[in-house]
Enzyme design. Structure first.
Site, PDB file in Angstrom:
ATOM      1  N   ASP A  75       0.815  -1.211   0.000  1.00  0.00           N
ATOM      2  CA  ASP A  75       0.000   0.000   0.000  1.00  0.00           C
ATOM      3  C   ASP A  75       0.850   1.263   0.000  1.00  0.00           C
ATOM      4  O   ASP A  75       0.505   2.253  -0.645  1.00  0.00           O
ATOM      5  CB  ASP A  75      -0.926   0.007   1.214  1.00  0.00           C
ATOM      6  CG  ASP A  75      -2.125  -0.917   1.034  1.00  0.00           C
ATOM      7  OD1 ASP A  75      -2.285  -1.463  -0.073  1.00  0.00           O
ATOM      8  OD2 ASP A  75      -2.896  -1.078   1.997  1.00  0.00           O
ATOM      9  N   ASN A 150      -4.896   8.771   0.952  1.00  0.00           N
ATOM     10  CA  ASN A 150      -5.605   8.223   2.111  1.00  0.00           C
ATOM     11  C   ASN A 150      -6.028   9.289   3.107  1.00  0.00           C
ATOM     12  O   ASN A 150      -7.206   9.473   3.372  1.00  0.00           O
ATOM     13  CB  ASN A 150      -4.729   7.202   2.843  1.00  0.00           C
ATOM     14  CG  ASN A 150      -5.046   5.777   2.435  1.00  0.00           C
ATOM     15  OD1 ASN A 150      -5.925   5.530   1.633  1.00  0.00           O
ATOM     16  ND2 ASN A 150      -4.320   4.836   3.002  1.00  0.00           N
ATOM     17  N   TYR A 193      -6.384   4.418   8.735  1.00  0.00           N
ATOM     18  CA  TYR A 193      -6.238   4.922  10.105  1.00  0.00           C
ATOM     19  C   TYR A 193      -7.552   5.460  10.648  1.00  0.00           C
ATOM     20  O   TYR A 193      -7.900   5.260  11.823  1.00  0.00           O
ATOM     21  CB  TYR A 193      -5.154   6.001  10.096  1.00  0.00           C
ATOM     22  CG  TYR A 193      -4.650   6.431  11.455  1.00  0.00           C
ATOM     23  CD1 TYR A 193      -5.048   5.805  12.637  1.00  0.00           C
ATOM     24  CD2 TYR A 193      -3.731   7.482  11.557  1.00  0.00           C
ATOM     25  CE1 TYR A 193      -4.562   6.205  13.860  1.00  0.00           C
ATOM     26  CE2 TYR A 193      -3.239   7.890  12.791  1.00  0.00           C
ATOM     27  CZ  TYR A 193      -3.663   7.251  13.940  1.00  0.00           C
ATOM     28  OH  TYR A 193      -3.180   7.646  15.161  1.00  0.00           O
ATOM     29  N   MET A 195     -10.603   4.484  10.124  1.00  0.00           N
ATOM     30  CA  MET A 195     -11.474   3.412  10.594  1.00  0.00           C
ATOM     31  C   MET A 195     -11.015   2.885  11.947  1.00  0.00           C
ATOM     32  O   MET A 195     -11.827   2.663  12.848  1.00  0.00           O
ATOM     33  CB  MET A 195     -11.508   2.270   9.577  1.00  0.00           C
ATOM     34  CG  MET A 195     -12.424   1.118   9.966  1.00  0.00           C
ATOM     35  SD  MET A 195     -12.422  -0.234   8.763  1.00  0.00           S
ATOM     36  CE  MET A 195     -10.764  -0.907   9.020  1.00  0.00           C
TER      37      MET A 195
END
Length: 297
Positions: A75, A150, A193, A195
């Site tokens: 990722d 993100n 992060y 979540m």
């Protein structure tokens, strides 16, 4: 938003590989993919991402006619590629050789099969994912714009004490969070992060902003979902007695600087997008259901 490509006329031929050498020892998988593409009538080249040496990849080496960027690693490698290639409008597909790879579409054992489908022109989807833009503000001067796929995170550093973070939206005061930090996430980053800090799960194709406090010290501090066109300003409040506070800023998990008392960071939707290529026919709800049931996606 997503675009479905169908039919043999959409077969891909021009590929480029970006590889994290720590995740592909001696570039074994990269060379296997490279040779497979060439042997099957495609065009391909690759370069190594040496992030640990402070050197990301050189976007200028990627040909203009590249149709797809294959990111070998995890990722982290995919997030770096998405940020750096945002202006080029070339879809990316991740090949996971790391530990988790939630953003990666392919695994090491399925990489060749997936690339064969692209070469053959089988159906695929390019999902248009929004990016975040963040700029720090110090003494009225705007800093350099940085992008994140993100999240942008402001978190404490140094003393183990909570911070007071003043949040404004479109110039209007919203709330002051007493917390260890705060996360501004995209829909793509809602399963990262944010979540784990208690934020909501959002369809990654949506366009909105998720504000989630990290370990808040009040019971009524909740995540807030804002519109994609909103502009969020976060200011670090000085401690009582005038003691200076300091917070670290991270973009997609990479530290980029610090905020001190009275300084701000302005976060909003970026002008550019990134395209994430998907081969799976599973819908977001199907993938989410499997994930909630404890299955690996």
């Amino acid at each position: 938003m997503q675009t479905r490509k169908e039919g043999a006329s959409c077969a891909m031929k021009h590929f480029y590989i970006i590889v994290n050498p720590r995740r592909d020892q001696q570039l074994r998988l990269t060379k296997e993919i490279y040779n497979f593409i060439l042997e099957n009538g495609g065009v391909c080249d690759y370069q190594v991402n040496r992030e640990e040496e402070g050197k990301s990849f050189d976007e200028g080496k990627i040909p203009e006619d590249t149709e797809c960027i294959l990111v070998v690693g995890g990722d982290g490698a995919l997030l770096r590629a998405a940020r750096n290639m945002a202006e080029r409008n070339i879809p990316l597909i991740g090949i996971n050789t790391g530990h988790v790879g939630y953003l990666c579409e392919l695994e090491e054992e399925t990489a060749i099969q997936g690339i064969r489908r692209l070469l053959d022109g089988e159906d695929y989807v390019v999902e248009k994912r929004m990016l975040l833009s963040g700029r720090s503000v110090s003494q009225g001067t705007m800093g350099e714009e940085r992008l994140a796929l993100n999240d942008i995170v402001i978190h404490r550093c140094g003393a183990l004490q909570v911070m007071d973070l003043v949040i404004s939206v479109n110039g209007e005061y919203l709330n002051t969070y007493s917390a260890d930090g705060i996360i501004i996430a995209t829909p793509t980053g809602s399963t990262a992060y944010s979540m784990s800090a208690g934020g909501p799960i959002v369809d990654p194709k949506a366009e909105l902003l998720v504000v989630t406090p990290i370990s808040p010290h009040t019971l009524n501090a909740k995540s807030i979902v804002l519109g994609a066109e909103d502009e969020i300003t976060i200011e670090v409040k000085a401690r009582s007695g005038g003691q200076e506070e300091k917070a670290e800023i991270s973009f997609d998990g990479a530290p980029v600087g610090a905020l001190r008392s009275g300084e701000q960071i302005v976060v909003k939707k970026a002008q550019s997008y990134t395209g994430i290529l998907k081969l799976s026919r599973l819908s977001f709800l199907e993938r989410l259901r499997e994930k909630l049931q404890g299955c690996r996606l």
